[in-house]
Write a protein that holds these residues in place. Structure first.
Motif, short mmCIF file in Angstrom:
data_model
loop_
_atom_site.label_atom_id
_atom_site.label_comp_id
_atom_site.label_asym_id
_atom_site.label_seq_id
_atom_site.Cartn_x
_atom_site.Cartn_y
_atom_site.Cartn_z
N ILE A 67 1.57 57.17 94.01
CA ILE A 67 1.13 56.33 95.13
C ILE A 67 -0.17 56.88 95.71
O ILE A 67 -0.51 58.05 95.51
CB ILE A 67 2.21 56.27 96.23
CG1 ILE A 67 2.56 57.68 96.72
CG2 ILE A 67 3.44 55.53 95.73
CD1 ILE A 67 3.44 57.71 97.95
N SER A 68 -0.88 56.01 96.43
CA SER A 68 -2.15 56.42 97.04
C SER A 68 -2.44 55.54 98.24
O SER A 68 -2.14 54.34 98.24
CB SER A 68 -3.28 56.28 96.01
OG SER A 68 -4.52 56.59 96.59
N LEU A 138 10.12 47.32 91.21
CA LEU A 138 10.21 45.96 91.72
C LEU A 138 8.79 45.42 91.84
O LEU A 138 7.82 46.19 91.76
CB LEU A 138 10.91 45.96 93.09
CG LEU A 138 12.33 46.53 93.12
CD1 LEU A 138 12.83 46.61 94.55
CD2 LEU A 138 13.26 45.72 92.24
N PRO A 139 8.62 44.13 92.06
CA PRO A 139 7.26 43.61 92.28
C PRO A 139 6.58 44.38 93.43
O PRO A 139 7.22 44.72 94.42
CB PRO A 139 7.49 42.15 92.64
CG PRO A 139 8.79 41.80 92.00
CD PRO A 139 9.62 43.05 92.09
N TRP A 140 5.30 44.64 93.26
CA TRP A 140 4.54 45.43 94.24
C TRP A 140 4.22 44.57 95.45
O TRP A 140 3.42 43.63 95.38
CB TRP A 140 3.28 45.97 93.59
CG TRP A 140 2.41 46.78 94.52
CD1 TRP A 140 1.11 46.53 94.83
CD2 TRP A 140 2.76 47.98 95.22
NE1 TRP A 140 0.64 47.48 95.69
CE2 TRP A 140 1.64 48.39 95.95
CE3 TRP A 140 3.92 48.73 95.33
CZ2 TRP A 140 1.62 49.52 96.76
CZ3 TRP A 140 3.92 49.85 96.13
CH2 TRP A 140 2.79 50.24 96.83
N LYS A 141 4.87 44.86 96.56
CA LYS A 141 4.65 44.19 97.83
C LYS A 141 4.62 45.26 98.91
O LYS A 141 5.60 45.47 99.63
CB LYS A 141 5.77 43.19 98.12
CG LYS A 141 5.82 42.03 97.14
CD LYS A 141 6.96 41.10 97.48
CE LYS A 141 7.06 40.00 96.43
NZ LYS A 141 8.23 39.15 96.62
N PRO A 142 3.50 45.96 99.02
CA PRO A 142 3.45 47.05 100.00
C PRO A 142 3.64 46.53 101.43
O PRO A 142 2.97 45.61 101.85
CB PRO A 142 2.06 47.65 99.80
CG PRO A 142 1.27 46.59 99.12
CD PRO A 142 2.23 45.76 98.35
N ARG A 149 -0.02 51.59 94.15
CA ARG A 149 1.00 52.16 93.28
C ARG A 149 0.50 52.04 91.84
O ARG A 149 -0.12 51.05 91.47
CB ARG A 149 2.30 51.39 93.43
CG ARG A 149 3.38 51.79 92.42
CD ARG A 149 4.61 50.91 92.49
NE ARG A 149 4.42 49.68 91.72
CZ ARG A 149 5.34 48.73 91.59
NH1 ARG A 149 6.51 48.85 92.18
NH2 ARG A 149 5.10 47.65 90.88
N ARG A 150 0.81 53.05 91.04
CA ARG A 150 0.55 52.99 89.60
C ARG A 150 1.62 53.79 88.88
O ARG A 150 2.21 54.70 89.46
CB ARG A 150 -0.85 53.48 89.24
CG ARG A 150 -1.05 54.96 89.34
CD ARG A 150 -2.28 55.53 88.64
NE ARG A 150 -3.52 54.89 88.97
CZ ARG A 150 -4.69 55.48 88.91
NH1 ARG A 150 -4.78 56.76 88.55
NH2 ARG A 150 -5.79 54.84 89.20
#
Length: 183
Positions: A67-68, A138-142, A149-150
């Motif tokens: 994460i970043s 899961l789908p990326w929904k920050p 995210r990677r």
């Protein structure tokens, strides 16, 4: 316990290139103070205030989730407990919040204990649990504080993972315990 200093470039190079041993203490500068830190095995929780959980999150296809906030420095997810959460409850919540991942299985690798020697948190003793978590992305929904995210191949992890200066032996021990690198 043997204490390792952080003065001198030879000592810094040595610390950056080895995994922490159980109970060996070394000094790092962080958050405006000097901290004495040490790795502890998972067999007993060291004395101190519970300060959360961090995890090396591994997917089914052997990728490690990083994460970043800025898209440049990529680290491992984790955070502090809320209320009376257990170590593992903190881990599972933080991984979901920060990586949009569900923890399917988790293995406690050890603990990092930090004693503040100087600065605004002098005499504070913090303990953080360190885990290997098998996760499902899961789908990326920050929706919390993490912007990026990677998932990187495990064999390329060291070329992507940012380690806070001085804490390298803790990271290396965690990576070794997780089976992601060998020494």
């Amino acid at each position: 316990m043997k204490a390792l200093g952080h003065e001198g470039s030879d000592r810094k190079t040595m610390l950056r290139n080895h995994a922490a041993r159980d109970g060996d203490e070394f000094v790092v500068r962080s958050n405006g103070g000097d901290w004495l830190i040490a790795w502890h095995s998972p067999s007993a929780v060291p004395a101190g205030t519970p300060h959360g959980a961090n995890a090396l999150c591994v997917t089914a296809d052997d990728r490690v989730v990083l994460i970043s906030n800025d898209g440049e420095r990529w680290g491992w997810p984790g955070g502090r407990p809320e209320g009376d959460e257990s170590w593992e409850q903190t881990l599972r919540r933080e991984i979901l919040e920060e990586t949009c991942s569900v923890v399917n299985d988790a293995r406690l690798l050890g603990f990092c204990r930090s004693v503040c020697l100087s600065g605004p948190e002098k005499d504070r003793v913090l303990v953080r649990s360190i885990w290997r978590a098998e996760v499902e992305l899961l789908p990326w929904k920050p929706s919390f504080e993490i912007a990026h995210r990677r998932a990187v191949p495990a064999d390329e992890l060291l070329s992507h993972l940012w380690m806070e200066d001085g804490f390298e032996p803790i990271y290396h021990r965690a990576l070794m315990e997780a089976g992601l690198i060998g020494f």
